[in-house]
Design a protein around this motif. Structure first.
Motif, short mmCIF file in Angstrom:
data_model
loop_
_atom_site.label_atom_id
_atom_site.label_comp_id
_atom_site.label_asym_id
_atom_site.label_seq_id
_atom_site.Cartn_x
_atom_site.Cartn_y
_atom_site.Cartn_z
N ALA A 1 36.91 47.75 30.12
CA ALA A 1 36.50 46.65 29.24
C ALA A 1 37.71 45.87 28.74
O ALA A 1 37.66 44.64 28.63
N PHE A 2 38.79 46.57 28.45
CA PHE A 2 40.00 45.90 27.97
C PHE A 2 40.60 45.01 29.05
O PHE A 2 41.01 43.87 28.78
N VAL A 3 40.64 45.51 30.28
CA VAL A 3 41.18 44.71 31.39
C VAL A 3 40.32 43.47 31.61
O VAL A 3 40.84 42.36 31.77
N ILE A 4 39.00 43.65 31.59
CA ILE A 4 38.11 42.49 31.76
C ILE A 4 38.22 41.56 30.56
O ILE A 4 38.17 40.33 30.72
N LEU A 5 38.38 42.09 29.37
CA LEU A 5 38.56 41.26 28.18
C LEU A 5 39.79 40.36 28.32
O LEU A 5 39.70 39.14 28.12
#
Length: 154
Positions: free
Chosen positions: A58-62
């Motif tokens: 989720a952090f990478v996609i964020l």
């Protein structure tokens, strides 16, 4: 995780965005961006508190989607909204070529949807994982947005 799931996540994140961009309403585009950034911030926090992962999916996609949305909005979407191309876009939407391309895109996302469901639910390593919940959430929310935005655009 299969590369097809990553590609379809990109498709499911970008298609509703561009559906909103071509409505030529800057406020709706900003709302759309805010919804996805908020969702990814929330999921990044969930990953952090549940799995103690700072650099989660989720952090990478964020980070990547935030950068993409920011630069594409500043360089492209904002200008489209300022031009007021409503009449031209309505004429474009009525052409047979546009309708054929739109049908092809919708058939493609339906194939992606079916393929993602099969991959996500057949992958035993994702059986009870947070990644599974996250990917399914993205796909479901984006698919609902695609249908909703398509109805708004008519």
């Amino acid at each position: 995780m299969d590369i097809i799931i990553w590609i379809s996540i990109g498709v499911f994140l970008l298609l509703p965005y561009y559906q909103k961009v071509f409505v030529s309403n800057s406020l709706k585009v900003r709302r759309h961006i805010l919804v996805w950034i908020s969702f990814n911030v929330f999921m990044s926090l969930v990953y952090y508190f549940v799995n103690k992962q700072i650099y989660s999916t989720a952090f990478v996609i964020l980070i990547s989607s935030s950068l993409y949305y920011f630069f594409s909005y500043m360089l492209h979407a904002k200008k489209i909204a300022e031009l007021d191309l409503t009449e031209e876009l309505n004429l474009l939407k009525k052409t047979k070529s546009f309708q054929a391309i739109k049908r092809t895109i919708f058939i493609s996302i339906l194939v992606f949807l079916i393929y993602d469901i099969v991959l996500i639910y057949s992958d035993k390593s994702l059986l009870l994982s947070l990644d599974k919940v996250y990917f399914v959430s993205i796909i479901v929310i984006a698919y609902i947005q695609i249908i909703k935005y398509e109805r708004e655009g008519k």
